[in-house]
Motif scaffolding. Structure first.
Motif, PDB file in Angstrom:
ATOM      1  N   TYR A 235      -9.544   1.379  82.182  1.00 41.40           N
ATOM      2  CA  TYR A 235     -10.730   2.270  82.195  1.00 41.40           C
ATOM      3  C   TYR A 235     -11.089   2.519  80.743  1.00 41.40           C
ATOM      4  O   TYR A 235     -10.275   2.273  79.840  1.00 41.40           O
ATOM      5  CB  TYR A 235     -10.425   3.602  82.916  1.00 41.40           C
ATOM      6  CG  TYR A 235      -9.250   4.357  82.326  1.00 41.40           C
ATOM      7  CD1 TYR A 235      -9.434   5.310  81.331  1.00 41.40           C
ATOM      8  CD2 TYR A 235      -7.943   4.084  82.726  1.00 41.40           C
ATOM      9  CE1 TYR A 235      -8.354   5.969  80.772  1.00 41.40           C
ATOM     10  CE2 TYR A 235      -6.861   4.739  82.171  1.00 41.40           C
ATOM     11  CZ  TYR A 235      -7.078   5.697  81.190  1.00 41.40           C
ATOM     12  OH  TYR A 235      -6.012   6.349  80.627  1.00 41.40           O
ATOM     13  N   HIS A 249     -14.757  13.219  81.377  1.00 43.82           N
ATOM     14  CA  HIS A 249     -14.785  11.767  81.140  1.00 43.82           C
ATOM     15  C   HIS A 249     -15.657  11.468  79.923  1.00 43.82           C
ATOM     16  O   HIS A 249     -16.586  10.654  79.981  1.00 43.82           O
ATOM     17  CB  HIS A 249     -15.288  11.018  82.384  1.00 43.82           C
ATOM     18  CG  HIS A 249     -14.246  10.939  83.465  1.00 43.82           C
ATOM     19  ND1 HIS A 249     -14.509  10.470  84.735  1.00 43.82           N
ATOM     20  CD2 HIS A 249     -12.930  11.262  83.476  1.00 43.82           C
ATOM     21  CE1 HIS A 249     -13.400  10.521  85.473  1.00 43.82           C
ATOM     22  NE2 HIS A 249     -12.432  10.997  84.727  1.00 43.82           N
ATOM     23  N   ASP A 267      -7.166  10.111  76.533  1.00 44.89           N
ATOM     24  CA  ASP A 267      -6.816   9.593  77.865  1.00 44.89           C
ATOM     25  C   ASP A 267      -7.059   8.088  77.779  1.00 44.89           C
ATOM     26  O   ASP A 267      -8.197   7.633  77.794  1.00 44.89           O
ATOM     27  CB  ASP A 267      -7.718  10.251  78.915  1.00 44.89           C
ATOM     28  CG  ASP A 267      -7.372   9.834  80.340  1.00 44.89           C
ATOM     29  OD1 ASP A 267      -6.639   8.841  80.513  1.00 44.89           O
ATOM     30  OD2 ASP A 267      -7.853  10.500  81.283  1.00 44.89           O
ATOM     31  N   ASP A 278      -2.136   4.999  83.009  1.00 44.13           N
ATOM     32  CA  ASP A 278      -3.210   5.991  82.829  1.00 44.13           C
ATOM     33  C   ASP A 278      -2.550   7.224  82.218  1.00 44.13           C
ATOM     34  O   ASP A 278      -1.870   7.974  82.919  1.00 44.13           O
ATOM     35  CB  ASP A 278      -3.833   6.276  84.202  1.00 44.13           C
ATOM     36  CG  ASP A 278      -4.929   7.323  84.166  1.00 44.13           C
ATOM     37  OD1 ASP A 278      -5.330   7.744  83.070  1.00 44.13           O
ATOM     38  OD2 ASP A 278      -5.388   7.727  85.264  1.00 44.13           O
ATOM     39  N   HIS A 359      -3.682  11.037  91.273  1.00 46.56           N
ATOM     40  CA  HIS A 359      -4.133   9.994  92.194  1.00 46.56           C
ATOM     41  C   HIS A 359      -3.098   8.890  92.269  1.00 46.56           C
ATOM     42  O   HIS A 359      -2.210   8.797  91.402  1.00 46.56           O
ATOM     43  CB  HIS A 359      -5.479   9.425  91.713  1.00 46.56           C
ATOM     44  CG  HIS A 359      -5.486   9.087  90.232  1.00 46.56           C
ATOM     45  ND1 HIS A 359      -5.047   7.887  89.751  1.00 46.56           N
ATOM     46  CD2 HIS A 359      -5.840   9.823  89.149  1.00 46.56           C
ATOM     47  CE1 HIS A 359      -5.158   7.884  88.427  1.00 46.56           C
ATOM     48  NE2 HIS A 359      -5.626   9.051  88.024  1.00 46.56           N
ATOM     49  N   HIS A 366      -7.622   4.419  89.786  1.00 47.80           N
ATOM     50  CA  HIS A 366      -7.626   5.303  90.953  1.00 47.80           C
ATOM     51  C   HIS A 366      -7.395   4.385  92.154  1.00 47.80           C
ATOM     52  O   HIS A 366      -8.346   3.875  92.751  1.00 47.80           O
ATOM     53  CB  HIS A 366      -8.968   6.033  91.075  1.00 47.80           C
ATOM     54  CG  HIS A 366      -9.276   6.890  89.880  1.00 47.80           C
ATOM     55  ND1 HIS A 366     -10.551   7.112  89.426  1.00 47.80           N
ATOM     56  CD2 HIS A 366      -8.463   7.576  89.052  1.00 47.80           C
ATOM     57  CE1 HIS A 366     -10.502   7.910  88.360  1.00 47.80           C
ATOM     58  NE2 HIS A 366      -9.242   8.193  88.108  1.00 47.80           N
ATOM     59  N   GLU A 404      -1.474  14.999  86.393  1.00 43.32           N
ATOM     60  CA  GLU A 404      -2.313  15.230  85.231  1.00 43.32           C
ATOM     61  C   GLU A 404      -3.002  16.592  85.260  1.00 43.32           C
ATOM     62  O   GLU A 404      -4.231  16.676  85.391  1.00 43.32           O
ATOM     63  CB  GLU A 404      -3.354  14.116  85.080  1.00 43.32           C
ATOM     64  CG  GLU A 404      -4.139  13.776  86.336  1.00 43.32           C
ATOM     65  CD  GLU A 404      -5.152  12.649  86.080  1.00 43.32           C
ATOM     66  OE1 GLU A 404      -5.977  12.806  85.192  1.00 43.32           O
ATOM     67  OE2 GLU A 404      -5.089  11.627  86.797  1.00 43.32           O
ATOM     68  N   GLU A 443      -1.058  13.873  81.105  1.00 43.62           N
ATOM     69  CA  GLU A 443      -1.037  12.959  82.255  1.00 43.62           C
ATOM     70  C   GLU A 443       0.105  11.964  82.132  1.00 43.62           C
ATOM     71  O   GLU A 443       0.157  11.165  81.190  1.00 43.62           O
ATOM     72  CB  GLU A 443      -2.366  12.203  82.341  1.00 43.62           C
ATOM     73  CG  GLU A 443      -2.407  11.189  83.473  1.00 43.62           C
ATOM     74  CD  GLU A 443      -3.779  10.547  83.647  1.00 43.62           C
ATOM     75  OE1 GLU A 443      -4.548  10.477  82.670  1.00 43.62           O
ATOM     76  OE2 GLU A 443      -4.072  10.117  84.779  1.00 43.62           O
TER      77      GLU A 443
HETATM   78  N1  GLY Z   1      -8.425   8.265  83.164  1.00 42.78           N
HETATM   79  C1  GLY Z   1      -8.980   8.720  84.372  1.00 42.78           C
HETATM   80  C2  GLY Z   1      -8.055   9.574  85.088  1.00 42.78           C
HETATM   81  O1  GLY Z   1      -7.168  10.158  84.491  1.00 42.78           O
HETATM   82  O2  GLY Z   1      -8.067   9.690  86.278  1.00 42.78           O
END
Ligand code: GLY
Ligand code: MN
Ligand code: MN
Length: 463
Positions: A235, A249, A267, A278, A359, A366, A404, A443
């Motif tokens: 991402y 974001h 992130d 992630d 998630h 995701h 996170e 996270e």
């Molecule tokens: N980087 C997107 C998330 O943490 O879900």
């Protein structure tokens, strides 16, 4: 090595001497066996004899001859872990060795992909023409049964002869998505490798922040240290200084550093064989500030929460538990003038943490199936006040998830709270002073094992 014929059958067996890209990750054969069993169960459940899975082909921008970077269909990638398989396709017939139709275009404008080393696990037909490849695989599929499912994007590189109900049939897709939450040993090894790349990037990014560099330069340092191109990331990196950390974001990269640097949220992830890491970390410029103290408190709460995960833990319970802990942090730091219990009951934590606790993660950042109730595809939505929560399943061994939590100072949400029923329970002078710091997110990616919780992220950071 490339033929000018439209297709040629590769009969090299396991002799891969003429090809590069050998699979060096452990457990790939076992992985394929487990994935084959899953597909056999899913195809039987959905009533299909076989499936064609296409990697997909990139599409040009509107009225243009350029395209965005192509993302391989994750269902293809799970079998064939190569980002260089655009236009290729796989024929899956339960009980038979799967057959890879590998596209090696006869194209002197681009470098054609080499057949990867792991291709030895499949029967292989190398094709130089995408349309011929599809015709060949469709013919072979129809020779193996009457009911063929097509899994992939329709359109260019998609099927011509398949009925609409056989395109990504929901019975099959739901079955696959539900089971995909649990990873094989090979998949977990890929995720550890993705994490190792990401952590190298995070360490470089932190050093760049400490040197006072811009978001743009921090991002470049991340990419260089993690040895990833931007297009390879799972991402787009979020590289946020000061109040930008409060944009969940945040998508820009300021070319110049701000005059005063107060905080840094990054992130940023990693990708190995299509599997994602992630990871988010937040830093304060002044270690003695309230913001630094809040980072420490949130970090401790996150780790304590992770310690409470065990087989069968409902992810929604973890999410609610995190809100209870966040209410405690708000009280201890004096951000609310009421008790933690009252702050939680009044929903004040939802202003400071508007996203879900985390998630599923894997082939997609995701990953799919987070709200599924079973293989047949029912949905368990989150409660209305936690609408952003992507994961409502119970955790099982082998199911990697992100944890996170955040604590943000987002002007739009704060303004609503200021004018709302609980506005007088918040210490606005303290909260307003924190808006220029943006917010905090921490996270990690964790997976339940048979004897505890593996924290992929902290293991790679060395805690
Ligand atoms: N980087 C997107 C998330 O943490 O879900
Ligand atoms: Mn995440
Ligand atoms: Mn993230």
């Amino acid at each position: 090595m490339r033929s000018r014929n439209l297709t040629r059958v590769w009969e090299g067996g396991n002799d891969l001497s003429c090809y590069t890209g050998a699979m060096d990750d452990p457990g790939f054969k076992d992985h394929l066996e487990q994935i084959s069993e899953r597909w056999a169960r899913a195809l039987a459940f959905a009533g299909y004899d076989a499936a064609i899975v296409t990697a997909g082909i990139s599409r040009n921008y509107f009225l243009d001859d350029q395209s965005p970077p192509h993302r391989i269909n994750p269902h293809f990638l799970q079998w064939c872990p190569s980002e260089l398989a655009e236009g290729s396709a796989l024929l899956i017939v339960p009980g038979r060795r799967s057959k890879l139709y590998f596209l090696q275009p006869d194209d002197y404008w681009h470098q054609a992909p080499e057949l990867p080393g792991w291709a030895g696990e499949f029967e292989v037909e190398v094709c130089v023409d995408a349309a011929a490849l599809l015709r060949n695989i469709e013919r072979a599929a129809l020779a193996s049964g009457n009911h063929i499912a097509f899994v992939g994007e329709p359109g260019p590189g998609g099927p011509e002869n398949f009925l609409t109900q056989d395109l990504n049939p929901s019975l099959l897709i739901n079955h696959l998505h539900f089971e995909r939450a649990t990873k094989t040993a090979f998949e977990l090894a890929c995720m550890r490798a993705a994490t190792a790349k990401a952590v190298r990037g995070h360490l470089a990014a932190r050093a760049a922040f400490e040197q006072g560099l811009s978001e743009f330069q921090i991002n470049l340092d991340y990419l260089a240290a993690s040895e990833q191109l931007a297009r390879e990331l799972p991402y787009s990196n979020i590289v946020a200084l000061n109040e930008h950390a409060g944009v969940l974001h945040y998508q820009h990269y300021d070319r110049s550093p701000p005059a005063e640097v107060r905080s840094f949220l990054i992130d940023a992830g990693g990708n190995h064989n299509g599997y994602a890491a992630d990871i988010t970390r937040t830093y304060a410029s002044n270690p003695g500030s309230l913001f630094a103290e809040l980072i420490g408190r949130l970090d401790a709460a996150q780790q304590s929460l992770i310690d409470h995960i065990s087989p069968g833990t409902a992810y929604l319970d973890l999410h609610v538990d995190m809100h209870v802990r966040l209410a405690g942090i708000l009280e201890e730091a004096g951000l609310v003038t009421c008790s933690a219990a009252s702050a939680f009951e009044a929903g004040i934590t939802e202003t400071f943490l508007p996203h879900g606790l985390g998630h599923l993660i894997g082939l997609q950042t995701h990953d799919v199936g987070g709200q599924q109730s079973g293989i047949e595809g029912g949905v368990v939505p989150p409660p209305e006040n936690y609408a952003a929560l992507r994961l409502t399943r119970a955790l099982e061994p082998g199911m990697p998830v992100t944890i996170e939590p955040g604590l943000y100072f987002i002007p739009q949400l704060l303004d609503r709270a200021r004018n709302g029923a609980s506005g007088d329970l918040i210490d606005w002078s303290l909260v307003d002073a924190l808006i220029p710091f943006g917010g905090i997110r921490i996270e990690d990616n964790v997976v339940l094992t048979d004897d505890g919780v593996e924290n992929l992220t902290r293991d790679a950071f060395g805690r």
